[in-house]
Design a protein around this motif. Structure first.
Motif, PDB file in Angstrom:
ATOM      1  N   MET A 155       0.817  -1.211   0.000  1.00 15.93           N
ATOM      2  CA  MET A 155       0.000   0.000   0.000  1.00 15.93           C
ATOM      3  C   MET A 155       0.852   1.262   0.000  1.00 15.93           C
ATOM      4  SD  MET A 155      -2.982  -1.317   2.637  1.00 15.93           S
ATOM      5  CE  MET A 155      -3.859   0.244   2.699  1.00 15.93           C
ATOM      6  N   GLY A 156       2.175   1.120   0.104  1.00 18.72           N
ATOM      7  CA  GLY A 156       3.070   2.259  -0.041  1.00 18.72           C
ATOM      8  C   GLY A 156       3.842   2.668   1.189  1.00 18.72           C
ATOM      9  N   ALA A 157       3.538   2.084   2.355  1.00 22.45           N
ATOM     10  CA  ALA A 157       4.219   2.488   3.592  1.00 22.45           C
ATOM     11  C   ALA A 157       5.661   1.995   3.620  1.00 22.45           C
ATOM     12  CB  ALA A 157       3.463   1.950   4.798  1.00 22.45           C
ATOM     13  N   THR A 158       6.479   2.686   4.398  1.00 19.74           N
ATOM     14  CA  THR A 158       7.799   2.180   4.753  1.00 19.74           C
ATOM     15  C   THR A 158       7.613   1.305   5.976  1.00 19.74           C
ATOM     16  OG1 THR A 158       8.885   4.170   3.927  1.00 19.74           O
ATOM     17  CG2 THR A 158      10.152   2.779   5.439  1.00 19.74           C
ATOM     18  N   VAL A 159       7.946   0.028   5.850  1.00 20.24           N
ATOM     19  CA  VAL A 159       7.560  -0.951   6.873  1.00 20.24           C
ATOM     20  C   VAL A 159       8.790  -1.499   7.583  1.00 20.24           C
ATOM     21  CG1 VAL A 159       6.364  -3.120   7.322  1.00 20.24           C
ATOM     22  CG2 VAL A 159       5.509  -1.574   5.543  1.00 20.24           C
ATOM     23  N   TYR A 160       8.770  -1.373   8.902  1.00 18.08           N
ATOM     24  CA  TYR A 160       9.793  -1.937   9.781  1.00 18.08           C
ATOM     25  C   TYR A 160       9.170  -3.123  10.518  1.00 18.08           C
ATOM     26  CZ  TYR A 160      12.047   2.627   9.102  1.00 18.08           C
ATOM     27  OH  TYR A 160      12.605   3.742   8.541  1.00 18.08           O
ATOM     28  N   VAL A 161       9.971  -4.147  10.778  1.00 20.05           N
ATOM     29  CA  VAL A 161       9.448  -5.323  11.477  1.00 20.05           C
ATOM     30  C   VAL A 161      10.444  -5.801  12.526  1.00 20.05           C
ATOM     31  CG1 VAL A 161       8.100  -6.080   9.472  1.00 20.05           C
ATOM     32  CG2 VAL A 161      10.397  -7.014   9.833  1.00 20.05           C
ATOM     33  N   THR A 162       9.908  -6.437  13.559  1.00 20.16           N
ATOM     34  CA  THR A 162      10.731  -7.170  14.518  1.00 20.16           C
ATOM     35  C   THR A 162      10.217  -8.599  14.567  1.00 20.16           C
ATOM     36  OG1 THR A 162       9.305  -6.728  16.437  1.00 20.16           O
ATOM     37  CG2 THR A 162      11.027  -5.103  15.942  1.00 20.16           C
ATOM     38  N   GLU A 163      11.123  -9.536  14.818  1.00 18.51           N
ATOM     39  CA  GLU A 163      10.747 -10.933  14.944  1.00 18.51           C
ATOM     40  C   GLU A 163      11.935 -11.685  15.524  1.00 18.51           C
ATOM     41  OE1 GLU A 163       8.991 -13.456  15.723  1.00 18.51           O
ATOM     42  OE2 GLU A 163       7.359 -12.625  14.530  1.00 18.51           O
ATOM     43  N   ILE A 164      11.675 -12.884  16.060  1.00 18.81           N
ATOM     44  CA  ILE A 164      12.743 -13.740  16.543  1.00 18.81           C
ATOM     45  C   ILE A 164      12.817 -14.957  15.641  1.00 18.81           C
ATOM     46  CG2 ILE A 164      12.537 -12.974  18.945  1.00 18.81           C
ATOM     47  CD1 ILE A 164      10.949 -15.505  19.534  1.00 18.81           C
ATOM     48  N   GLY A 165      14.004 -15.529  15.531  1.00 23.32           N
ATOM     49  CA  GLY A 165      14.177 -16.706  14.686  1.00 23.32           C
ATOM     50  C   GLY A 165      14.731 -16.325  13.327  1.00 23.32           C
ATOM     51  N   GLU A 166      15.743 -17.039  12.882  1.00 22.69           N
ATOM     52  CA  GLU A 166      16.412 -16.710  11.627  1.00 22.69           C
ATOM     53  C   GLU A 166      15.480 -16.859  10.425  1.00 22.69           C
ATOM     54  OE1 GLU A 166      19.948 -18.998  11.275  1.00 22.69           O
ATOM     55  OE2 GLU A 166      20.925 -18.092  13.022  1.00 22.69           O
ATOM     56  N   GLU A 167      14.612 -17.882  10.440  1.00 23.77           N
ATOM     57  CA  GLU A 167      13.739 -18.104   9.283  1.00 23.77           C
ATOM     58  C   GLU A 167      12.801 -16.926   9.064  1.00 23.77           C
ATOM     59  OE1 GLU A 167      14.030 -20.218  11.783  1.00 23.77           O
ATOM     60  OE2 GLU A 167      14.928 -22.066  10.976  1.00 23.77           O
ATOM     61  N   LYS A 168      12.211 -16.419  10.145  1.00 19.72           N
ATOM     62  CA  LYS A 168      11.252 -15.325  10.012  1.00 19.72           C
ATOM     63  C   LYS A 168      11.934 -14.019   9.615  1.00 19.72           C
ATOM     64  CE  LYS A 168       8.006 -17.336  13.322  1.00 19.72           C
ATOM     65  NZ  LYS A 168       7.410 -17.227  14.665  1.00 19.72           N
ATOM     66  N   THR A 169      13.077 -13.732  10.194  1.00 17.66           N
ATOM     67  CA  THR A 169      13.762 -12.495   9.841  1.00 17.66           C
ATOM     68  C   THR A 169      14.293 -12.550   8.413  1.00 17.66           C
ATOM     69  OG1 THR A 169      15.799 -13.342  10.893  1.00 17.66           O
ATOM     70  CG2 THR A 169      14.383 -11.920  12.215  1.00 17.66           C
TER      71      THR A 169
END
Length: 352
Positions: A147-161
């Motif tokens: 939709m156009g946003a600049t998206v930051y994420v946090t997560e644990i685990g190598e597969e998800k990141t």
């Protein structure tokens, strides 16, 4: 209460308000029936259970009389959390399961809800900064980015990141949040998993420039069901994976799933967290699937403007487990407005 301190610690009070006046709704050994049965049926199709970690610890559900939060008293340490989200819920199970959820219908549901959040920022979608805290495999984050946003994420685990990075999402460390602000802070089925929800709520509230969303399982009649029936011996999720039918109290037992759902929030608890962090609740009802047009920036803007009108009247349904919150203005807090120093972001321009 027994606690194997190699893997767990006993919470000394309510993780939401700190209260110590509690009612025990259930208590039983993790490696004995019925808790063992519930754990086994839940995780057996998802990965491998390390029973050695669970031996010697009791599963206790407590109801805080002050804020009505139901919580698991035995708090897993980092080693257990890593085992839960990387081995007991294995990527070999979770990846295809999550991929199967990526349907056009689901995209439209998420986009319709996010359009309302975008409208609340008062910014064009392309200027919105969006934090998806605990993004999982990115079902919400990838739509926000589309939709156009600049998206930051946090997560644990190598597969998800690694999966998040491959989607073009900006993966940040949890500690980075304390030096950043975002137009939208988004949490979807995250707070029930947290060992320290009060502290995390405060950090995310401080990082919110416009709107903070929290969605958790609704508590409803969980306390009464547990008092009357005790703990289930079969995981509703495990049963449904095997093709079984839903039962009447399935939502309750999924909401208190041992090891995963450490907190079951009441409406009062969310209100207390909001007040404690100078935020106000502006919505309590999840928007239904709403049609939007993302074919062009102009059409997206028009769709978003129309959807913004639907925010009005969504304060009803106290106890839905869903809340949209805004920071209070200084005048609402009863303090004089003073300029605050800008905090440097670890990458890119400040989202504030």
């Amino acid at each position: 209460m027994r606690v194997n301190h190699d893997y767990f610690r006993a919470r000394e009070g309510c993780p939401v308000c700190g209260g110590t006046d509690t009612e025990t709704l259930f208590a039983g050994a993790m490696d004995e029936s019925p808790v063992r049965d519930l754990i086994a049926s839940h995780f057996s199709r998802q990965g491998t259970i390390d029973w050695e970690m669970l031996a010697g610890t009791d599963f206790v559900l407590a109801l805080c009389r002050a804020c009505q939060t139901i919580y698991q008293v035995a708090e897993p340490n980092d080693a257990v959390l890593a085992a839960i989200y990387t081995r007991m819920i294995d990527a070999a199970f979770l990846d295809p399961f999550e991929q199967a959820q990526l349907t056009v219908g689901r995209f439209n549901e998420i986009a319709g809800e996010l359009a309302i959040l975008f409208a609340m920022t008062g910014k064009p979608a392309g200027n919105v900064t969006f934090l998806d805290y605990g993004a999982g495999y990115g079902s919400w984050a990838r739509v926000a980015r589309a939709m156009g946003a600049t998206v930051y994420v946090t997560e644990i685990g190598e597969e998800k990141t690694a999966a998040a990075a491959a989607l073009g999402l900006k993966v940040i460390n949890d500690a980075d949040i304390d030096t950043m602000r975002f137009d939208i802070v988004h949490t979807e089925q995250v707070f029930e998993h947290l060992t320290h929800p009060r502290e995390t709520f405060a950090r995310l509230a401080a990082a919110t420039a416009c709107v903070f969303k929290i969605a958790v399982p609704p508590q409803r009649n969980a306390a009464n069901v547990l008092r009357r029936k005790g703990l289930a011996t079969e995981s509703p999720f495990g049963r449904m994976l095997a093709g079984g039918r839903r039962h009447r109290d399935d939502d309750v037992y999924m909401a208190v799933q041992p090891l995963e759902h450490l907190n079951l929030f009441s409406a009062r608890a969310i209100e207390m967290l909001a007040a404690e962090n100078s935020m106000r609740i502006v919505g309590r009802t999840r928007p239904r699937a709403l049609q939007i047009d993302i074919g062009s920036p102009r059409e997206l803007a028009r769709s978003t403007a129309r959807l913004a009108k639907s925010v009005a009247g969504r304060i009803a349904r106290r106890g839905s487990g869903y809340a949209l919150l805004r920071p209070l203005h200084p005048a609402e807090q009863g303090i004089r407005e003073t300029p605050s120093p800008k905090r440097p972001a670890p990458e890119g321009p400040s989202p504030s």
